[in-house]
Each structure stands twice: as C-alpha cells, then as structure tokens.
Design a protein around this motif. Sequence first.
Motif, PDB file in Angstrom:
ATOM      1  N   PHE A 133       1.916   2.968  -8.197  1.00 39.75           N
ATOM      2  CA  PHE A 133       0.862   3.891  -7.806  1.00 39.75           C
ATOM      3  C   PHE A 133       1.124   5.235  -8.470  1.00 39.75           C
ATOM      4  CE2 PHE A 133       4.106   4.069  -4.467  1.00 39.75           C
ATOM      5  CZ  PHE A 133       4.393   5.428  -4.431  1.00 39.75           C
ATOM      6  N   ILE A 189       0.688  11.162  -0.712  1.00 38.77           N
ATOM      7  CA  ILE A 189       1.438   9.976  -0.281  1.00 38.77           C
ATOM      8  C   ILE A 189       2.737  10.402   0.382  1.00 38.77           C
ATOM      9  CG2 ILE A 189       2.636   7.901  -1.073  1.00 38.77           C
ATOM     10  CD1 ILE A 189       0.622   7.776  -3.377  1.00 38.77           C
ATOM     11  N   ARG A 190       3.051   9.801   1.516  1.00 35.89           N
ATOM     12  CA  ARG A 190       4.319  10.077   2.198  1.00 35.89           C
ATOM     13  C   ARG A 190       5.077   8.781   2.506  1.00 35.89           C
ATOM     14  NH1 ARG A 190       6.271  14.668   4.975  1.00 35.89           N
ATOM     15  NH2 ARG A 190       8.477  14.300   5.326  1.00 35.89           N
ATOM     16  N   GLN A 191       4.351   7.636   2.500  1.00 33.45           N
ATOM     17  CA  GLN A 191       4.979   6.387   2.928  1.00 33.45           C
ATOM     18  C   GLN A 191       4.396   5.203   2.173  1.00 33.45           C
ATOM     19  OE1 GLN A 191       4.223   4.447   6.958  1.00 33.45           O
ATOM     20  NE2 GLN A 191       6.208   5.411   7.361  1.00 33.45           N
ATOM     21  N   VAL A 192       5.252   4.215   1.911  1.00 34.90           N
ATOM     22  CA  VAL A 192       4.847   2.937   1.323  1.00 34.90           C
ATOM     23  C   VAL A 192       5.038   1.856   2.386  1.00 34.90           C
ATOM     24  CG1 VAL A 192       5.381   1.196  -0.429  1.00 34.90           C
ATOM     25  CG2 VAL A 192       5.437   3.627  -1.023  1.00 34.90           C
ATOM     26  N   THR A 202       0.841  -1.194   0.000  1.00 35.79           N
ATOM     27  CA  THR A 202       0.000   0.000   0.000  1.00 35.79           C
ATOM     28  C   THR A 202       0.881   1.251   0.000  1.00 35.79           C
ATOM     29  OG1 THR A 202      -1.800   1.142   1.187  1.00 35.79           O
ATOM     30  CG2 THR A 202      -0.152   0.017   2.536  1.00 35.79           C
ATOM     31  N   PRO A 203       0.521   2.283  -0.817  1.00 38.76           N
ATOM     32  CA  PRO A 203      -0.708   2.440  -1.606  1.00 38.76           C
ATOM     33  C   PRO A 203      -0.570   1.814  -2.988  1.00 38.76           C
ATOM     34  CG  PRO A 203       0.595   4.424  -1.754  1.00 38.76           C
ATOM     35  CD  PRO A 203       1.346   3.505  -0.828  1.00 38.76           C
ATOM     36  N   ASP A 255       5.771  14.934   1.216  1.00 40.22           N
ATOM     37  CA  ASP A 255       4.533  14.492   0.589  1.00 40.22           C
ATOM     38  C   ASP A 255       4.658  14.620  -0.928  1.00 40.22           C
ATOM     39  OD1 ASP A 255       3.359  13.983   3.021  1.00 40.22           O
ATOM     40  OD2 ASP A 255       2.372  15.936   3.158  1.00 40.22           O
ATOM     41  N   VAL A 259      -3.629   7.785  -5.657  1.00 42.06           N
ATOM     42  CA  VAL A 259      -3.777   8.243  -4.273  1.00 42.06           C
ATOM     43  C   VAL A 259      -3.080   9.591  -4.134  1.00 42.06           C
ATOM     44  CG1 VAL A 259      -3.422   7.679  -1.841  1.00 42.06           C
ATOM     45  CG2 VAL A 259      -3.712   5.834  -3.492  1.00 42.06           C
ATOM     46  N   THR A 263       0.033   9.620  -8.116  1.00 40.42           N
ATOM     47  CA  THR A 263      -0.621  10.674  -7.334  1.00 40.42           C
ATOM     48  C   THR A 263      -1.638  11.435  -8.180  1.00 40.42           C
ATOM     49  OG1 THR A 263       1.237  12.158  -7.818  1.00 40.42           O
ATOM     50  CG2 THR A 263       1.296  10.959  -5.736  1.00 40.42           C
TER      51      THR A 263
END
Length: 288
Positions: A122, A42-45, A34-35, A91, A39, A124
């Motif tokens: 993914f 996003i800041r983290q996988v 995830t993600p 971000d 999305v 953004t």
Amino acid sequence: MKKVIAFIACVFFLCLSNIPAGLAVEKHGVELFTPQGTVKLIRQVNVRFTDPMIPFGDPRSQVDPFDITCPVSGSGRWADGNNWVYDFDADLPAGIVCEFKIRAGLKTLSGTELTGRSIFSFSTGGPAIVTSRPYEGGNIDEEQIFILTLDAEPDLDSIRQHAAFSIDGIDSPAGVKIIEGPAQDNLLRSVYPSRHVRDRQNTAAENKTRSSEILIQCRQRFPNDVKVNLVWGKGVRTRTGVATDQDQVLSFKTRKTFVAEFSCERENRQAGCIPFLPLTLNFSAPVS
C-alpha cells in the motif's frame, strides 16, 4: 432430440453439484489484507488468514508472518489464531510505500502449505493540500499568493510541472511559481506575526517540518470577478518520489473591479454639494 439434450445437460449439472467438497480446490492463505492501494492516515494493518495459524496464547505467536519492507517502524501481534495486526508507531505521512511478503516456509497450524497471493502493498500517496490560506471558497485578489500546508515534503519541480490554475474565460491553464527564500520568510512573518520563522541554519528535522508549508502564485494576473480553480494535479510528488494519483481542486473567486464612489448631501439632483455637510468616499475594497 431437444428433450434428449436437455436431459443429458440436467444429469451433467446434477453430477457436478454432488461432487464431494473435499475434491474442490481449497485456498489456504490470506483471506483479507487491509489497507491496499493508496490510503491516507494509515495507523494499522489487519490480516485475516483462512485457517488458524497459531494456537491462541502460544509463545510462537510473537513471530510475525510477514517480511516487512517499510521506512516507518511498528510492531505486530496476533489477535487470535486467524487474525494478525500490525500497529505503526504513528500515523503514516504521505510519501510512504510499504510491502508485506509472507515469510518463506510459513504454514497453517495444521501444517498445510499456504497458497494464493503472497505479497501485499500500500501507499500513502503523494503530497495533498491539508489547508490553504486564503481558505477554499474565499475571495482572492488579482495577484493572490496562496499559503498551502501539505501532508508531506513536496518535490518542487513536480509542483511546477503538475500544478496550475484554471480561470473562467481563459482556455489554457496558467502555470504556478513558487515563492522561496527570504521572500517566503518575509511573507510568512507578515501573515503570522507571532510565529517564529526559523532561519536556514536549522536542523534537517526542523527544515522538513517547515517545508510542508509552501507559497505559490499564478504566473499571470487574474481577471476580476471570475471563478479560479487551483488544480493540484496528478503527478505531484513527495521528496521520496511517491506521486499523487488524482487531481485535487480548490475553488476561489476573484474580487470585483475596484471602485471608488463619491457622495454628498445636495438640495436637489442638479445642485452642488452642501459645503458644510460631510463629503463621503466609499471604496469597494480596503485600501492602505
């Protein structure tokens, strides 16, 4: 005959239910990633593997399990033997696409080859409207200019192609025009007098920040006292080519027809104004 068939079926299913677990096909690989998809912010996988991949605290844990293709930098770390985390430095803005591919030859801690899906990605998404002036739900005039703040630098041609206004009582959507150059600067100065408007000799970084704010106007005059929707359509792209995948709609209403009303004090309805008392003129909207 039916009883015999039913008996055989029961025996068959009982046999299947007693097959040793070790004979079932087991998956060794990524259990959760995830993600995925489109999305924002996003800041983290986060990744969870089905099996332990490293002994907790082992120096080898510094090795990332993925080959990463992404225009924004970050760093990975193991939270424990099964869970790996990748933190971006900030971000992610709109218009970013990242791909994570499991490294060739990666195995579990026990030496088992990984199976199942090996590539994850993914986006953004395309440029979205963060704020508008006037604000959504507000009243607008017949030739309103909209100041839109976006979360990424847009491709202007895609705005002309995929953004439009829907107007109550008019079947066909109306196109948009983009206000650029000195006209844009002058309008922004008038709206934000305390803001320093950068000239066109600034650095590329400064221009990128400025370009996330655009001015648009409908190609036709709005009727009075009707509902108007700004449709930021599917297909509006960032400069990097990433497009929106759904419409974003902001609703407004045009002001009523301009009216001026005169009144004064009278002795009766048929009489003229009393000349030494005030005469009043009321406008339905502010005038300069």
